[in-house]
Design an enzyme around this catalytic site. Structure first.
Site, mmCIF file in Angstrom:
data_model
loop_
_atom_site.group_PDB
_atom_site.id
_atom_site.type_symbol
_atom_site.label_atom_id
_atom_site.label_comp_id
_atom_site.label_asym_id
_atom_site.label_seq_id
_atom_site.Cartn_x
_atom_site.Cartn_y
_atom_site.Cartn_z
ATOM 1 N N GLN A 284 2.821 -6.354 -3.094
ATOM 2 C CA GLN A 284 3.195 -6.319 -1.671
ATOM 3 C C GLN A 284 4.513 -5.569 -1.501
ATOM 4 O O GLN A 284 4.706 -4.580 -2.191
ATOM 5 C CB GLN A 284 3.240 -7.723 -1.060
ATOM 6 C CG GLN A 284 1.867 -8.353 -0.861
ATOM 7 C CD GLN A 284 1.334 -8.992 -2.117
ATOM 8 O OE1 GLN A 284 2.033 -9.745 -2.781
ATOM 9 N NE2 GLN A 284 0.110 -8.714 -2.456
ATOM 10 N N ARG B 1 -6.335 0.591 7.916
ATOM 11 C CA ARG B 1 -4.914 0.256 8.034
ATOM 12 C C ARG B 1 -4.340 0.866 9.294
ATOM 13 O O ARG B 1 -4.741 1.965 9.689
ATOM 14 C CB ARG B 1 -4.150 0.792 6.823
ATOM 15 C CG ARG B 1 -4.599 0.150 5.530
ATOM 16 C CD ARG B 1 -3.928 0.795 4.324
ATOM 17 N NE ARG B 1 -4.410 0.184 3.092
ATOM 18 C CZ ARG B 1 -4.551 0.835 1.932
ATOM 19 N NH1 ARG B 1 -4.247 2.129 1.850
ATOM 20 N NH2 ARG B 1 -4.982 0.201 0.874
ATOM 21 N N GLY C 136 -3.900 -4.665 -4.143
ATOM 22 C CA GLY C 136 -4.924 -3.749 -4.624
ATOM 23 C C GLY C 136 -4.211 -2.513 -5.144
ATOM 24 O O GLY C 136 -3.609 -1.785 -4.382
ATOM 25 N N HIS C 137 -4.205 -2.346 -6.448
ATOM 26 C CA HIS C 137 -3.510 -1.197 -7.029
ATOM 27 C C HIS C 137 -4.533 -0.180 -7.519
ATOM 28 O O HIS C 137 -5.330 -0.474 -8.399
ATOM 29 C CB HIS C 137 -2.597 -1.654 -8.182
ATOM 30 C CG HIS C 137 -1.412 -2.451 -7.705
ATOM 31 N ND1 HIS C 137 -0.617 -3.197 -8.533
ATOM 32 C CD2 HIS C 137 -0.891 -2.603 -6.470
ATOM 33 C CE1 HIS C 137 0.340 -3.776 -7.825
ATOM 34 N NE2 HIS C 137 0.189 -3.435 -6.562
ATOM 35 N N ASP D 172 0.816 -1.224 0.000
ATOM 36 C CA ASP D 172 0.000 0.000 0.000
ATOM 37 C C ASP D 172 0.844 1.266 0.000
ATOM 38 O O ASP D 172 0.451 2.290 0.565
ATOM 39 C CB ASP D 172 -0.976 0.025 1.200
ATOM 40 C CG ASP D 172 -1.763 -1.255 1.308
ATOM 41 O OD1 ASP D 172 -2.240 -1.723 0.265
ATOM 42 O OD2 ASP D 172 -1.885 -1.795 2.421
ATOM 43 N N ASN E 66 -4.421 -10.619 -3.493
ATOM 44 C CA ASN E 66 -4.256 -9.944 -2.199
ATOM 45 C C ASN E 66 -3.843 -8.484 -2.420
ATOM 46 O O ASN E 66 -4.006 -7.643 -1.546
ATOM 47 C CB ASN E 66 -3.224 -10.662 -1.310
ATOM 48 C CG ASN E 66 -1.948 -11.068 -2.041
ATOM 49 O OD1 ASN E 66 -1.867 -10.991 -3.250
ATOM 50 N ND2 ASN E 66 -0.957 -11.499 -1.289
ATOM 51 N N LYS F 67 2.256 2.112 -5.088
ATOM 52 C CA LYS F 67 3.043 1.662 -6.247
ATOM 53 C C LYS F 67 2.274 1.861 -7.542
ATOM 54 O O LYS F 67 2.858 2.156 -8.573
ATOM 55 C CB LYS F 67 3.369 0.164 -6.114
ATOM 56 C CG LYS F 67 4.287 -0.152 -4.965
ATOM 57 C CD LYS F 67 4.599 -1.636 -4.902
ATOM 58 C CE LYS F 67 3.453 -2.498 -4.407
ATOM 59 N NZ LYS F 67 3.043 -2.268 -3.020
HETATM 60 P P1 IMP Z 1 -1.900 -12.719 2.554
HETATM 61 O O1 IMP Z 1 -0.955 -12.227 1.506
HETATM 62 O O2 IMP Z 1 -3.348 -12.494 2.218
HETATM 63 O O3 IMP Z 1 -1.622 -14.131 2.952
HETATM 64 O O4 IMP Z 1 -1.663 -11.830 3.890
HETATM 65 C C1 IMP Z 1 -0.448 -11.902 4.623
HETATM 66 C C2 IMP Z 1 -0.058 -10.532 5.159
HETATM 67 O O5 IMP Z 1 0.294 -9.684 4.073
HETATM 68 C C3 IMP Z 1 -1.176 -9.823 5.905
HETATM 69 O O6 IMP Z 1 -0.616 -9.016 6.931
HETATM 70 C C4 IMP Z 1 -1.785 -8.927 4.832
HETATM 71 O O7 IMP Z 1 -2.458 -7.821 5.369
HETATM 72 C C5 IMP Z 1 -0.525 -8.524 4.082
HETATM 73 N N1 IMP Z 1 -0.781 -8.147 2.680
HETATM 74 C C6 IMP Z 1 -0.964 -8.972 1.635
HETATM 75 N N2 IMP Z 1 -1.124 -8.266 0.502
HETATM 76 C C7 IMP Z 1 -1.047 -6.984 0.835
HETATM 77 C C8 IMP Z 1 -1.102 -5.768 0.078
HETATM 78 O O8 IMP Z 1 -1.239 -5.737 -1.143
HETATM 79 N N3 IMP Z 1 -0.984 -4.619 0.803
HETATM 80 C C9 IMP Z 1 -0.767 -4.617 2.148
HETATM 81 N N4 IMP Z 1 -0.686 -5.721 2.881
HETATM 82 C C10 IMP Z 1 -0.822 -6.890 2.234
#
Ligand code: IMP
Length: 410
Positions: A220, A301, A40-41, A13, A38, A16
């Protein structure tokens, strides 16, 4: 020609999407090399905010091809929805402009059930519940289903075996099983819809990297890297730029400038240590002003001051060439701005606006100088607002494909 790579230096977040969006205008191909939906852009299309999750950010430009690399995971049902939404917003992409590597792993209902069951227990870490961890787990366990399996007639047996193997875990933990029928239904729907998008090329970028401009899009961030992040509070993929050579696969010698994106403050979703966290009115104000609610989950957040020790460690691990700073405008109007470095928190005087006419506000300039000194890299570009064009080039804008942006040592 070498190809630039955008990645996050904090906890995801970082904004990017804004930087990728800018460079995607100049690219022929945008390539995602890790993670899944996972991410979100947030992007802008005809003045409207559009959030992509799996589909690379080049979809906004009709001249770019978009590729989901072998190191990604894909939820077919979610991607179908995403493509339909994009189409309804005037950014539709067909198989000529969007492809998925046949080695990318597929998320099925059983993966979602496993993720959500783990999250309900005491060992949950606050995942996005998109089945990311289980999909990477079954990949490593060699029981997973790949995009290429959508082209096969014998893969249904593999889906059955996957369900039998992992339903025993769900059952043991007292959760409802994910039925074979539901998983087969999802698999068949995926086959129907996604088949034309699956690329079966073994080495899709070896030749293309010689002539076409490729933009490598990381999801990420370094501090969420499965190997190098704050384990176990991490995602399940590698997020380091080096992973693009595997998760593209991008020819190693063709990876060029690695642009690390950092936000002027820190946000984190999910559990895990957070030294500079603000559990007060200031944190609340920044969260509201910065609209810091998950683009994927809508979760508020956690917010805190910029931690330069973490950014420096992340930049070194990633072998980052240069920095892009986002959302400094959110801190405009703060009387003082906290920055953590060398193990302690200090406060700098705030700025009312980033720029005063054509020049930077002197207090904001001090903030930039401190970041550059502690992190040891130049800030190439500063995001000054949410619009696509709201960028300030702190160092002269260059052709990111043909030049080295790291510059001289600071
Ligand atoms: P997962 O990737 O859904 O397994 O989550 C694992 C950890 O990574 C958690 O703390 C999520 O909140 C964090 N996470 C995964 N993808 C993102 C993202 O795109 N932005 C921020 N945090 C993320």
């Amino acid at each position: 020609m070498k190809h630039p790579l955008i990645f996050g230096l904090q906890y995801g977040d970082e904004g990017k999407g804004k930087i990728t969006d800018y460079l995607a205008q100049q690219a022929d191909i945008v390539l995602r090399f890790n993670g899944g939906n996972n991410a979100g852009h947030s992007l802008w299309l005809n003045g409207k905010k559009v959030v992509t999750h799996s589909v690379p950010s080049g979809v906004m430009y009709s001249h770019t091809r978009n590729f989901i690399g072998s190191g990604c995971v894909v939820d077919p049902i979610a991607i179908k929805k995403e493509l339909e939404e994009l189409a309804s917003q005037g950014a539709g992409v067909g198989p000529d402009r969007f492809q998925i590597d046949f080695r990318a792993h597929i998320t099925l209902p059983i993966h979602l059930a496993l993720d959500s069951s783990r999250e309900q227990g005491a060992r949950g870490i606050g995942t996005t519940k998109r089945g990311i961890g289980p999909t990477y787990s079954t990949k490593a366990d060699r029981t997973g289903i790949r995009a290429g399996d959508l082209l096969s007639d014998v893969a249904e047996d593999r889906v059955r075996f996957l369900c039998e193997t992992y339903n025993s875990l769900l059952k043991h933990a007292g959760f409802l099983e994910s039925s074979v029928e539901d998983n087969l239904k999802a698999f068949r729907e995926a086959r129907e819809f996604l088949r034309p998008y699956v690329s079966t090329e073994l080495n899709p970028f070896f030749e293309l990297a010689k002539t076409k401009k490729i933009l490598l899009e990381g999801a990420q961030s370094i501090l969420l890297d499965i190997d190098h992040g704050a384990y176990p509070f991490v995602t399940s993929s590698n997020t380091l730029p080096a992973y693009a050579a595997i998760g593209g696969p991008m020819p190693l010698s063709k990876i060029g400038n690695t642009i690390g994106v950092l936000k002027a403050y820190v946000t984190r979703v999910g559990a895990g240590p957070f030294v500079t966290e603000l559990n007060d009115e200031t944190g609340e104000r920044i969260r509201r002003k910065g609209a810091e609610f998950g683009a994927t989950t809508g979760r508020p957040r956690r917010v805190g001051w910029l931690n330069l020790d973490e950014v420096k460690a992340a930049a070194d691990l990633a072998d980052c060439s240069a920095l892009a700073l986002t959302k400094s405008d959110i801190l405009s109007g703060e009387e003082k701005v906290g920055v953590y470095s060398n193990g302690k928190l200090e406060f700098l005087p705030g700025w009312t606006d980033i720029k005063q006419g054509e020049v930077l506000h002197p207090n904001f300039k001090k903030f930039l100088d401190l970041i550059e000194t502690v992190v040891g890299r130049k800030i190439w570009v500063v995001g000054t607002g949410s619009d696509r064009e709201a960028l300030y080039w702190h160092h002269t804008a260059k052709d990111f494909w043909n030049s080295n942006v790291s510059g001289s040592a600071l």
